[in-house]
Design an enzyme around this catalytic site. Structure first.
Site, mmCIF file in Angstrom:
data_model
loop_
_atom_site.group_PDB
_atom_site.id
_atom_site.type_symbol
_atom_site.label_atom_id
_atom_site.label_comp_id
_atom_site.label_asym_id
_atom_site.label_seq_id
_atom_site.Cartn_x
_atom_site.Cartn_y
_atom_site.Cartn_z
ATOM 1 N N SER A 72 38.272 39.032 53.183
ATOM 2 C CA SER A 72 39.692 39.242 53.472
ATOM 3 C C SER A 72 40.485 39.335 52.170
ATOM 4 O O SER A 72 40.534 38.381 51.389
ATOM 5 C CB SER A 72 40.215 38.081 54.314
ATOM 6 N N HIS B 223 38.601 43.539 54.778
ATOM 7 C CA HIS B 223 39.541 43.149 55.830
ATOM 8 C C HIS B 223 40.944 43.072 55.230
ATOM 9 O O HIS B 223 41.187 42.331 54.271
ATOM 10 C CB HIS B 223 39.118 41.782 56.401
ATOM 11 N N ASP C 160 44.780 42.178 55.913
ATOM 12 C CA ASP C 160 45.699 41.450 56.799
ATOM 13 C C ASP C 160 47.122 41.912 56.562
ATOM 14 O O ASP C 160 47.719 41.617 55.525
ATOM 15 C CB ASP C 160 45.607 39.947 56.529
ATOM 16 N N MET D 219 50.933 41.617 57.616
ATOM 17 C CA MET D 219 51.843 40.697 58.317
ATOM 18 C C MET D 219 53.284 41.128 58.085
ATOM 19 O O MET D 219 53.641 41.503 56.978
ATOM 20 C CB MET D 219 51.664 39.281 57.785
ATOM 21 N N HIS E 60 43.913 44.777 59.956
ATOM 22 C CA HIS E 60 44.311 43.833 61.000
ATOM 23 C C HIS E 60 45.844 43.761 61.028
ATOM 24 O O HIS E 60 46.458 43.210 60.117
ATOM 25 C CB HIS E 60 43.674 42.472 60.672
ATOM 26 N N MET F 65 48.944 42.261 62.110
ATOM 27 C CA MET F 65 49.651 41.113 62.693
ATOM 28 C C MET F 65 51.135 41.446 62.644
ATOM 29 O O MET F 65 51.910 40.840 61.898
ATOM 30 C CB MET F 65 49.320 39.851 61.911
ATOM 31 N N MET G 198 40.551 35.171 66.858
ATOM 32 C CA MET G 198 41.158 34.411 65.749
ATOM 33 C C MET G 198 40.763 32.939 65.872
ATOM 34 O O MET G 198 40.956 32.334 66.928
ATOM 35 C CB MET G 198 42.686 34.538 65.787
ATOM 36 N N ASP H 171 37.692 35.545 62.728
ATOM 37 C CA ASP H 171 38.523 35.512 61.525
ATOM 38 C C ASP H 171 39.340 34.237 61.500
ATOM 39 O O ASP H 171 40.080 33.943 62.440
ATOM 40 C CB ASP H 171 39.453 36.742 61.545
#
Length: 219
Positions: free
Chosen positions: A12, A37, A39, A41, A70, A72, A141, A179
């Protein structure tokens, strides 16, 4: 539950040193990472803001790793084309942010993206079941999304087991990704329960021998 599919390891990027991003990505790529990965946000769906499209675009030129992205974020449909253009290979959205994700999935497929659907720790795993025919990856998650460095929540193991059983009953080609708080101690329980993809941040980035950790997680 043991299965014979290869276990993929996805470091990540959130745990990387952002002042050395190219070197850090190069390091995990050479260490044998299968996916990177990312992330994303937005400070709305989760209480933190990470990085976005310009970062993906700039690192896309530096690596051939699969960008496992991913989201979010709330209302992700606004950005699907922009993430594809920046170099994302897959997009995983949260069922909590899009309770009716079919239109997103159609759009992702049209753009040639792999499709993922994620659930937060409080969400029952059964909520993924109606969509298993439409996705490539189901993401469980194992921490509350929004911040790195949290402790793994062991309830995730039961969810993975239940999900694996459902996927096998229906004979679907869906990968299970886990994750949050993953390290060498708990990654093997996740794989035994049926996970195919392990996302790990601080357990890989910043460690002296990331290649050894990735190999051990795979086994």
């Amino acid at each position: 539950m043991n299965h014979n599919r290869p276990v993929l390891v996805a470091p990540s990027l959130l745990a990387a040193d952002f002042s050395q991003l190219e070197n850090q990505i190069c390091l995990v790529e050479q260490a044998g990472a299968d996916l990177l990965h990312l992330d994303i946000m937005d400070g709305i769906f989760v209480p933190n803001i990470s990085f976005g499209i310009p970062v993906i675009k700039s690192i896309r030129q530096k690596t051939d790793l699969f960008f496992d992205t991913h989201l979010m974020i709330s209302n992700p449909i606004r950005y699907i084309e922009a993430f594809k253009a920046a170099g994302a290979n897959s997009l995983t959205v949260h069922i909590e942010a899009c309770p009716k994700p079919q239109s997103l999935f159609i759009k992702m497929r049209q753009l040639g993206l792999k499709v993922g659907l994620a659930i937060n720790p409080q969400t029952p795993v059964d909520e993924l079941f109606p969509f298993l025919e439409d996705i490539d990856v189901a993401l469980v998650m194992s921490v509350e999304p929004g911040f790195g460095g949290q402790v793994f929540q062991p309830d995730a193991i039961q969810k993975i087991t239940k999900l694996r059983s459902e996927i096998e009953i229906r004979q679907l080609p869906v990968d299970i990704q886990v994750d949050g708080g993953i390290n060498l101690l708990n990654s093997s329980s996740c794989v035994k329960a049926g996970a195919d993809q392990i996302v790990a941040g601080s357990a890989i980035f910043g460690q002296p021998n990331p290649d050894q950790i990735i190999n051990k997680m795979r086994k």
